[in-house]
Design an enzyme around this catalytic site. Structure first.
Site, PDB file in Angstrom:
ATOM      1  N   SER A 159     -37.485 -49.243  -9.345  1.00  0.00           N
ATOM      2  CA  SER A 159     -37.141 -48.502 -10.559  1.00  0.00           C
ATOM      3  C   SER A 159     -35.907 -49.169 -11.163  1.00  0.00           C
ATOM      4  O   SER A 159     -35.155 -49.843 -10.442  1.00  0.00           O
ATOM      5  CB  SER A 159     -36.830 -47.044 -10.202  1.00  0.00           C
ATOM      6  OG  SER A 159     -36.199 -46.398 -11.286  1.00  0.00           O
ATOM      7  N   TYR A 172     -32.860 -40.415  -5.433  1.00  0.00           N
ATOM      8  CA  TYR A 172     -33.950 -41.256  -5.964  1.00  0.00           C
ATOM      9  C   TYR A 172     -33.448 -42.680  -6.189  1.00  0.00           C
ATOM     10  O   TYR A 172     -34.082 -43.655  -5.741  1.00  0.00           O
ATOM     11  CB  TYR A 172     -34.486 -40.651  -7.261  1.00  0.00           C
ATOM     12  CG  TYR A 172     -35.591 -41.454  -7.914  1.00  0.00           C
ATOM     13  CD1 TYR A 172     -36.910 -41.343  -7.485  1.00  0.00           C
ATOM     14  CD2 TYR A 172     -35.311 -42.339  -8.962  1.00  0.00           C
ATOM     15  CE1 TYR A 172     -37.926 -42.083  -8.085  1.00  0.00           C
ATOM     16  CE2 TYR A 172     -36.314 -43.077  -9.569  1.00  0.00           C
ATOM     17  CZ  TYR A 172     -37.621 -42.950  -9.133  1.00  0.00           C
ATOM     18  OH  TYR A 172     -38.617 -43.687  -9.730  1.00  0.00           O
TER      19      TYR A 172
HETATM   20  N1  LIG Z   1     -43.398 -43.192 -14.335  1.00  0.00           N
HETATM   21  C1  LIG Z   1     -42.308 -43.914 -14.550  1.00  0.00           C
HETATM   22  O1  LIG Z   1     -41.791 -43.985 -15.668  1.00  0.00           O
HETATM   23  C2  LIG Z   1     -41.694 -44.679 -13.392  1.00  0.00           C
HETATM   24  C3  LIG Z   1     -40.573 -45.490 -13.663  1.00  0.00           C
HETATM   25  C4  LIG Z   1     -40.002 -46.206 -12.621  1.00  0.00           C
HETATM   26  C5  LIG Z   1     -40.549 -46.122 -11.350  1.00  0.00           C
HETATM   27  N2  LIG Z   1     -41.623 -45.323 -11.113  1.00  0.00           N
HETATM   28  C6  LIG Z   1     -42.180 -45.299  -9.749  1.00  0.00           C
HETATM   29  O2  LIG Z   1     -43.579 -45.510  -9.824  1.00  0.00           O
HETATM   30  C7  LIG Z   1     -44.225 -44.847  -8.723  1.00  0.00           C
HETATM   31  C8  LIG Z   1     -45.316 -43.946  -9.243  1.00  0.00           C
HETATM   32  O3  LIG Z   1     -44.719 -42.984 -10.069  1.00  0.00           O
HETATM   33  P1  LIG Z   1     -45.544 -42.032 -11.049  1.00  0.00           P
HETATM   34  O4  LIG Z   1     -44.756 -41.957 -12.291  1.00  0.00           O
HETATM   35  O5  LIG Z   1     -46.960 -42.415 -11.084  1.00  0.00           O
HETATM   36  O6  LIG Z   1     -45.353 -40.644 -10.274  1.00  0.00           O
HETATM   37  P2  LIG Z   1     -46.284 -39.355 -10.185  1.00  0.00           P
HETATM   38  O7  LIG Z   1     -47.090 -39.213 -11.421  1.00  0.00           O
HETATM   39  O8  LIG Z   1     -45.365 -38.262  -9.780  1.00  0.00           O
HETATM   40  O9  LIG Z   1     -47.253 -39.712  -8.981  1.00  0.00           O
HETATM   41  C9  LIG Z   1     -46.725 -39.876  -7.697  1.00  0.00           C
HETATM   42  C10 LIG Z   1     -47.833 -39.854  -6.688  1.00  0.00           C
HETATM   43  O10 LIG Z   1     -47.220 -39.887  -5.385  1.00  0.00           O
HETATM   44  C11 LIG Z   1     -47.765 -38.850  -4.602  1.00  0.00           C
HETATM   45  N3  LIG Z   1     -46.808 -38.321  -3.644  1.00  0.00           N
HETATM   46  C12 LIG Z   1     -45.628 -37.729  -3.898  1.00  0.00           C
HETATM   47  N4  LIG Z   1     -45.109 -37.264  -2.769  1.00  0.00           N
HETATM   48  C13 LIG Z   1     -45.980 -37.565  -1.776  1.00  0.00           C
HETATM   49  C14 LIG Z   1     -46.019 -37.301  -0.389  1.00  0.00           C
HETATM   50  N5  LIG Z   1     -45.051 -36.601   0.210  1.00  0.00           N
HETATM   51  N6  LIG Z   1     -47.058 -37.739   0.328  1.00  0.00           N
HETATM   52  C15 LIG Z   1     -48.068 -38.412  -0.265  1.00  0.00           C
HETATM   53  N7  LIG Z   1     -48.112 -38.670  -1.590  1.00  0.00           N
HETATM   54  C16 LIG Z   1     -47.065 -38.231  -2.338  1.00  0.00           C
HETATM   55  C17 LIG Z   1     -48.136 -37.783  -5.594  1.00  0.00           C
HETATM   56  O11 LIG Z   1     -49.087 -36.910  -5.002  1.00  0.00           O
HETATM   57  P3  LIG Z   1     -49.592 -35.575  -5.742  1.00  0.00           P
HETATM   58  O12 LIG Z   1     -50.496 -36.050  -6.813  1.00  0.00           O
HETATM   59  O13 LIG Z   1     -50.286 -34.829  -4.676  1.00  0.00           O
HETATM   60  O14 LIG Z   1     -48.380 -34.914  -6.284  1.00  0.00           O
HETATM   61  C18 LIG Z   1     -48.665 -38.585  -6.763  1.00  0.00           C
HETATM   62  O15 LIG Z   1     -50.035 -38.903  -6.585  1.00  0.00           O
HETATM   63  C19 LIG Z   1     -43.113 -44.107  -7.989  1.00  0.00           C
HETATM   64  O16 LIG Z   1     -42.683 -44.914  -6.902  1.00  0.00           O
HETATM   65  C20 LIG Z   1     -42.012 -44.003  -9.014  1.00  0.00           C
HETATM   66  O17 LIG Z   1     -40.743 -43.896  -8.408  1.00  0.00           O
HETATM   67  C21 LIG Z   1     -42.208 -44.598 -12.107  1.00  0.00           C
END
Ligand SMILES: NC(=O)c1ccc[n+]([C@@H]2O[C@H](COP(=O)([O-])OP(=O)(O)OC[C@H]3O[C@@H](n4cnc5c(N)ncnc54)[C@H](OP(=O)(O)O)[C@@H]3O)[C@@H](O)[C@H]2O)c1
Length: 253
Positions: A159, A172
């Site tokens: 991130s 985070y």
């Molecule tokens: N979106 C952004 O702008 C952004 C920016 C920088 C970095 N990131 C990184 O990109 C990655 C994906 O993010 P995202 O935005 O797609 O997030 P998201 O929409 O919140 O999806 C996260 C996924 O991780 C799963 N998860 C969370 N806790 C878990 C656990 N305890 N055990 C198993 N699975 C778990 C969630 O499961 P559930 O569906 O069951 O909740 C969900 O499927 C993350 O590492 C995040 O830090 C995202």
């Protein structure tokens, strides 16, 4: 830290991942779901790991409906998973596939957004467990399987706040610095002795539930969809990135 990006005109071959077995964590939603579907669309057999079975099943159905190889499901809550759970997963992968060609560490918790002075131990611990400890345990458990692949790729999800600290991003941000550290240490250990490459990838602002929760005032559609940032996910997972290791990538320029 030098940040890498791929050429804007990178175009993955349709069969980029044919014959490869790729594990995606957090595959039920957001970027993980898009990566699982995109990897399957490029020929991979995808192992879907996540905590909500119904979401994983929906991704499974979408991949099958699109004509992808039959995925494997592995429901697991990374907040409470034990070492034995990771051994069970590795044994299941070994008996089913005999190897693992790719691992996308994607699942993360956002946790609390508040000053360190007010951070709570429970929320801090949960974020560290899911975002850092689980990645260590999963990497350690699957390394022998990754060693069985002709060429393997491990991608850690970073991130912007894992590369430059920012107020109120608490556990985070710290967890993402640790993620970069784990990537560098593992990549360094494997650099000259194995065919496993290890890199980190910051997706950048992307329209997902996590982003909407972190920035509730934002218009969600101002950010790209998860599907739109897949070229870098494909490049790093496929053999086009053979030899690229210990690098930090951005998925968006
Ligand atoms: N979106 C952004 O702008 C952004 C920016 C920088 C970095 N990131 C990184 O990109 C990655 C994906 O993010 P995202 O935005 O797609 O997030 P998201 O929409 O919140 O999806 C996260 C996924 O991780 C799963 N998860 C969370 N806790 C878990 C656990 N305890 N055990 C198993 N699975 C778990 C969630 O499961 P559930 O569906 O069951 O909740 C969900 O499927 C993350 O590492 C995040 O830090 C995202």
């Amino acid at each position: 830290m030098d940040i890498q990006t791929i050429p804007a005109d990178y175009s993955p071959a349709p069969d980029l991942l044919r014959g490869k077995v790729v594990l995606v964590t957090g595959a039920g939603d957001g970027i993980g779901r898009a990566a699982a579907e995109s990897y399957a669309a490029h020929g991979a057999t995808v192992v879907l790991l996540g905590r909500t079975l119904a979401k994983l099943e929906a991704v499974y159905d979408a991949i099958e409906a699109a004509g992808g190889a039959q995925p494997a499901l592995f429901p697991l809550d990374l907040a409470s998973a034990t070492e034995a759970d990771y051994s069970t997963l590795a044994d299941a992968l070994d008996s089913t596939f005999g190897r693992l060609d790719g691992l996308l560490h994607n699942a993360s918790l956002l946790g609390e957004r508040r000053p360190i002075a007010n951070a709570t131990w429970n929320a801090w611990s949960d974020v560290m467990q899911v975002n850092v400890n689980a990645q260590f345990l999963l990497s350690r458990a699957t390394l022998p399987l990754l060693e069985q692949a002709p060429l393997a790729s491990v991608i850690f999800t970073s991130s912007g706040v894992g590369r430059q600290g920012r107020a109120y991003w608490g556990a985070y941000a710290v967890s993402k610095f640790a993620t970069e550290g784990l990537m560098q240490v593992l990549a360094d250990e494997l650099e000259n002795t194995s065919r496993i490459r290890v890199n980190s990838l910051n997706p950048g602002a992307t329209n997902t539930a996590m982003r909407r929760s972190a920035y509730p005032a934002e218009t969600p559609t101002e950010n790209p969809s998860p599907a739109a940032i897949m070229p870098t996910y494909l490049y790093l997972m496929g053999d086009d990135s053979a030899g690229v290791t210990k690098q930090a990538f951005d998925a968006q320029p």
